[in-house]
Design an enzyme around this catalytic site. Structure first.
Site, PDB file in Angstrom:
ATOM      1  N   CYS A 144      10.747   3.121  -7.898  1.00 43.72           N
ATOM      2  CA  CYS A 144       9.701   3.212  -8.922  1.00 43.72           C
ATOM      3  C   CYS A 144      10.274   3.133 -10.333  1.00 43.72           C
ATOM      4  O   CYS A 144       9.833   2.330 -11.145  1.00 43.72           O
ATOM      5  CB  CYS A 144       8.899   4.501  -8.743  1.00 43.72           C
ATOM      6  SG  CYS A 144       7.672   4.712 -10.037  1.00 43.72           S
TER       7      CYS A 144
ATOM      8  N   CYS B 224       7.653   0.182 -10.124  1.00 38.21           N
ATOM      9  CA  CYS B 224       6.459   0.475 -10.933  1.00 38.21           C
ATOM     10  C   CYS B 224       6.715   0.480 -12.439  1.00 38.21           C
ATOM     11  O   CYS B 224       5.967  -0.150 -13.197  1.00 38.21           O
ATOM     12  CB  CYS B 224       5.903   1.849 -10.591  1.00 38.21           C
ATOM     13  SG  CYS B 224       6.014   2.310  -8.880  1.00 38.21           S
TER      14      CYS B 224
ATOM     15  N   LYS C  46       8.188  -2.883 -14.018  1.00 42.43           N
ATOM     16  CA  LYS C  46       7.117  -3.885 -13.808  1.00 42.43           C
ATOM     17  C   LYS C  46       5.967  -3.670 -14.789  1.00 42.43           C
ATOM     18  O   LYS C  46       5.508  -4.601 -15.452  1.00 42.43           O
ATOM     19  CB  LYS C  46       6.627  -3.768 -12.355  1.00 42.43           C
ATOM     20  CG  LYS C  46       5.457  -4.629 -11.939  1.00 42.43           C
ATOM     21  CD  LYS C  46       4.091  -4.080 -12.250  1.00 42.43           C
ATOM     22  CE  LYS C  46       3.760  -2.686 -11.847  1.00 42.43           C
ATOM     23  NZ  LYS C  46       3.531  -2.432 -10.463  1.00 42.43           N
TER      24      LYS C  46
ATOM     25  N   TYR D 104       0.695  -7.216  -3.515  1.00 44.27           N
ATOM     26  CA  TYR D 104       0.805  -6.514  -4.791  1.00 44.27           C
ATOM     27  C   TYR D 104       1.851  -7.189  -5.691  1.00 44.27           C
ATOM     28  O   TYR D 104       1.578  -7.532  -6.834  1.00 44.27           O
ATOM     29  CB  TYR D 104       1.303  -5.087  -4.576  1.00 44.27           C
ATOM     30  CG  TYR D 104       0.320  -4.048  -4.134  1.00 44.27           C
ATOM     31  CD1 TYR D 104      -0.205  -3.141  -5.047  1.00 44.27           C
ATOM     32  CD2 TYR D 104      -0.040  -3.911  -2.796  1.00 44.27           C
ATOM     33  CE1 TYR D 104      -1.064  -2.134  -4.652  1.00 44.27           C
ATOM     34  CE2 TYR D 104      -0.900  -2.906  -2.387  1.00 44.27           C
ATOM     35  CZ  TYR D 104      -1.407  -2.020  -3.317  1.00 44.27           C
ATOM     36  OH  TYR D 104      -2.250  -1.029  -2.913  1.00 44.27           O
TER      37      TYR D 104
ATOM     38  N   GLU E 291       1.302  -9.325  -9.220  1.00 45.58           N
ATOM     39  CA  GLU E 291       1.729  -8.700 -10.476  1.00 45.58           C
ATOM     40  C   GLU E 291       2.731  -9.606 -11.214  1.00 45.58           C
ATOM     41  O   GLU E 291       2.610  -9.826 -12.424  1.00 45.58           O
ATOM     42  CB  GLU E 291       2.310  -7.317 -10.202  1.00 45.58           C
ATOM     43  CG  GLU E 291       1.216  -6.346  -9.730  1.00 45.58           C
ATOM     44  CD  GLU E 291       1.704  -4.948  -9.420  1.00 45.58           C
ATOM     45  OE1 GLU E 291       2.923  -4.749  -9.244  1.00 45.58           O
ATOM     46  OE2 GLU E 291       0.849  -4.044  -9.361  1.00 45.58           O
TER      47      GLU E 291
ATOM     48  N   HIS F   8     -21.453   4.486 -23.294  1.00 43.88           N
ATOM     49  CA  HIS F   8     -21.899   3.160 -23.718  1.00 43.88           C
ATOM     50  C   HIS F   8     -21.275   2.766 -25.044  1.00 43.88           C
ATOM     51  O   HIS F   8     -21.148   3.617 -25.918  1.00 43.88           O
ATOM     52  CB  HIS F   8     -23.434   3.192 -23.848  1.00 43.88           C
ATOM     53  CG  HIS F   8     -24.021   1.847 -24.141  1.00 43.88           C
ATOM     54  ND1 HIS F   8     -24.062   0.843 -23.190  1.00 43.88           N
ATOM     55  CD2 HIS F   8     -24.583   1.339 -25.257  1.00 43.88           C
ATOM     56  CE1 HIS F   8     -24.633  -0.216 -23.725  1.00 43.88           C
ATOM     57  NE2 HIS F   8     -24.952   0.047 -24.974  1.00 43.88           N
TER      58      HIS F   8
ATOM     59  N   GLU G 292     -19.345   2.205 -17.347  1.00 41.13           N
ATOM     60  CA  GLU G 292     -20.709   2.722 -17.148  1.00 41.13           C
ATOM     61  C   GLU G 292     -21.445   1.970 -16.039  1.00 41.13           C
ATOM     62  O   GLU G 292     -22.403   2.478 -15.463  1.00 41.13           O
ATOM     63  CB  GLU G 292     -21.517   2.698 -18.448  1.00 41.13           C
ATOM     64  CG  GLU G 292     -21.870   1.320 -18.952  1.00 41.13           C
ATOM     65  CD  GLU G 292     -22.678   1.351 -20.254  1.00 41.13           C
ATOM     66  OE1 GLU G 292     -23.598   2.167 -20.365  1.00 41.13           O
ATOM     67  OE2 GLU G 292     -22.361   0.546 -21.160  1.00 41.13           O
TER      68      GLU G 292
END
Ligand code: NDP
Length: 451
Positions: free
Chosen positions: A43, A48, A51, A178, A182, A436, A441
């Site tokens: 990681c 992660c 990346k 994945y 990516e 909003h 939303e």
């Protein structure tokens, strides 16, 4: 005199191993952690974190082009790959230092070296045998390279893709998972001609089918050339140029080929077979709910167990292991549901069941979905819709799955994951007032189920 040198030896100082060692030590256990590479594991060092830094780096290209619709004129926009990689490396170095401090401050002994398990309570490292009451294996995974002529000697993996000397003019990415999506997003945004070669109709097998179809429509608009239903059959190299042959007779010339076809448990040379730790077909260590392997004193967590290969899962498993065995706090880590995100461009996020999984489990469902233009895309001129879907169990009105493709969806999905974990009903979503104007939303304003 203590029976063993340590209460716990952890093999692998990635996110899961470090968490388990620190927490166990905080409960008073004597702990050593062994690592053959850099502290921080997949990681932090080659996954992660670097990346995501490159994803941020690449995303400014899209921001800059969107900005023009808002009146900006950006002349002479240029990117320097070398500067990005250097800055990324500095940050990874900083984080590695933090990991080192965390371990030291927790009183965990760090041992740099290659560990082999030589018995239920014995680990060999740097020529020395150490004894321990328990062993925790947290060695993660390594890239899987398919057995295809010319591939292994000519392809890079995500490890090298994070450290290339220069941005490739043309890159072929093998796989549609994945990592493939990516890196395709990173390279395409920064200006590489980017080809994605994958064997199914749509990328991301296992994700919701509508999400897969939607992202396949978005990627070409971000400059990624898709080769669906395609496999690489041969790779040849001539004076620094690769010729990549596909099974549909297409040939692509490229400077780089990135193999992103999954990851395998990193169990080579650990001594598992010799001492009888049971592994599965893919080499994954077979574990019980609490991480125990077929040998009672040996445990495993994270990617090496091939359950869910995600950092927060490994961390959760490591923490639960320490709580269970050193903290007198019986804990079972729940693997259901686990939210995740693909940091493609646009990104994808999800939690819970896909529509297909719900139907396979014979759950009567209603589907609520929305395809919309995010407000930013109106005057930016970007022609890209966002997509959202809620999977709702008809009998209970519970939301059992949420899926999104679109800007900020990873940030949005974390909150939705809490709601789903708490058993929120569609009526709870409906009773929630939206913020909003946002994309988020839409998750609380979808009223009519799909026919
Ligand atoms: P994935 O499992 O996501 O994708 C592997 C890809 O390789 C799929 O498209 C798969 O195709 C293809 N593939 C596998 N075997 C073959 C084959 N024999 N021939 C052709 N294609 C093949 O793996 P990744 O390497 O992308 O990532 C590994 C894991 O790391 C992920 O599953 C995830 O758990 C984790 N990860 C998480 C990230 C995040 O949270 N953002 C980022 C990166 C990785 P098919 O689907 O058809 O089998």
């Amino acid at each position: 005199m203590a029976k063993y040198n340590y209460d716990l030896i952890v093999i692998g100082a990635g996110s899961g191993g470090v968490r388990a060692s620190r927490v166990a030590a905080s409960y008073g256990a004597s702990v050593a952690i062994i690592e053959k590479d850099r502290l921080g594991g997949t990681c932090v060092i080659r996954g992660c974190v670097p990346k995501k830094l490159l994803v941020y780096g690449a995303s400014f290209a899209h921001e800059a082009s969107d900005a023009e619709g808002f009146g900006w004129r950006i002349d002479g926009l240029q990117h320097n790959w070398g500067s990005l990689i250097a800055a990324k490396n500095d940050e990874i170095h900083r984080l590695e230092g933090i990991y080192r401090e965390l371990i030291e401050n927790a009183g965990v002994e760090f041992i740099a070296g290659n560990a082999t398990i030589t018995g239920p309570n014995e680990v060999l490292v740097n020529g020395k045998t150490l004894s321990t009451q328990r062993i925790l294996i947290a060695v993660g995974g390594v890239p899987n390279i398919l057995d295809i002529e010319g591939l292994a000697e000519n392809a890079i993996t995500s490890n090298e893709a994070l450290d290339l000397n220069q941005l490739p003019e043309t890159i072929v990415i093998q796989g549609g998972g994945y990592i493939a999506l990516e890196f395709a997003g990173i390279f395409a945004a920064l200006g590489s001609n980017t080809h994605l070669v994958y064997r199914s109709d749509f990328p991301l097998r296992g994700f919701d089918d509508d999400v897969r179809e939607h992202i396949a429509k978005c990627l070409p608009k971000r400059g990624i050339m898709l080769h669906s239903n395609s496999s690489i059959t041969k790779v040849q190299k001539k004076s620094n140029r690769l010729t990549i042959f596909l099974d549909n007779k297409k040939i692509i010339e490229a400077n780089q080929l990135l193999a992103a076809t999954g990851r395998n448990p990193n169990t080579a040379n650990l001594g598992l077979k010799e001492i009888g730790v049971k592994t599965g077909d893919a080499g994954q260590i077979v574990v019980a709910e609490d991480g125990q392997t077929s040998i009672p004193s040996i445990f495993a967590i994270g990617d090496v167990t091939n359950r869910i290969s995600l950092t927060p899962v490994a961390i959760g498993e490591g923490h639960a292991f320490a709580d269970n065995f050193y903290g007198n706090k019986p804990t079972v880590m729940s693997h259901d549901p686990v939210a995740s995100a693909v940091f493609s461009q646009p990104p994808i996020s999800c939690v819970g069941l896909t529509e297909e999984q719900a139907l396979q489990n014979n759950i009567n469902i209603q589907i609520f979905e929305s395809r919309f233009n995010a407000m930013k895309n109106t005057i930016s001129g970007r022609s890209e819709q966002s997509y959202m879907k809620l999977v709702v169990e008809q009998k209970t009105d519970k939301v059992i799955g949420a899926h999104m493709v679109g800007p900020d969806c990873a940030e949005i999905m974390q909150g939705i994951a809490i709601a789903i974990k708490m058993g929120a009903k569609k009526s709870d979503f409906d009773a929630t007032i939206g913020i909003h104007p946002t994309s988020a939303e839409e998750f609380v304003t979808m009223r009519t189920p799909r026919a």
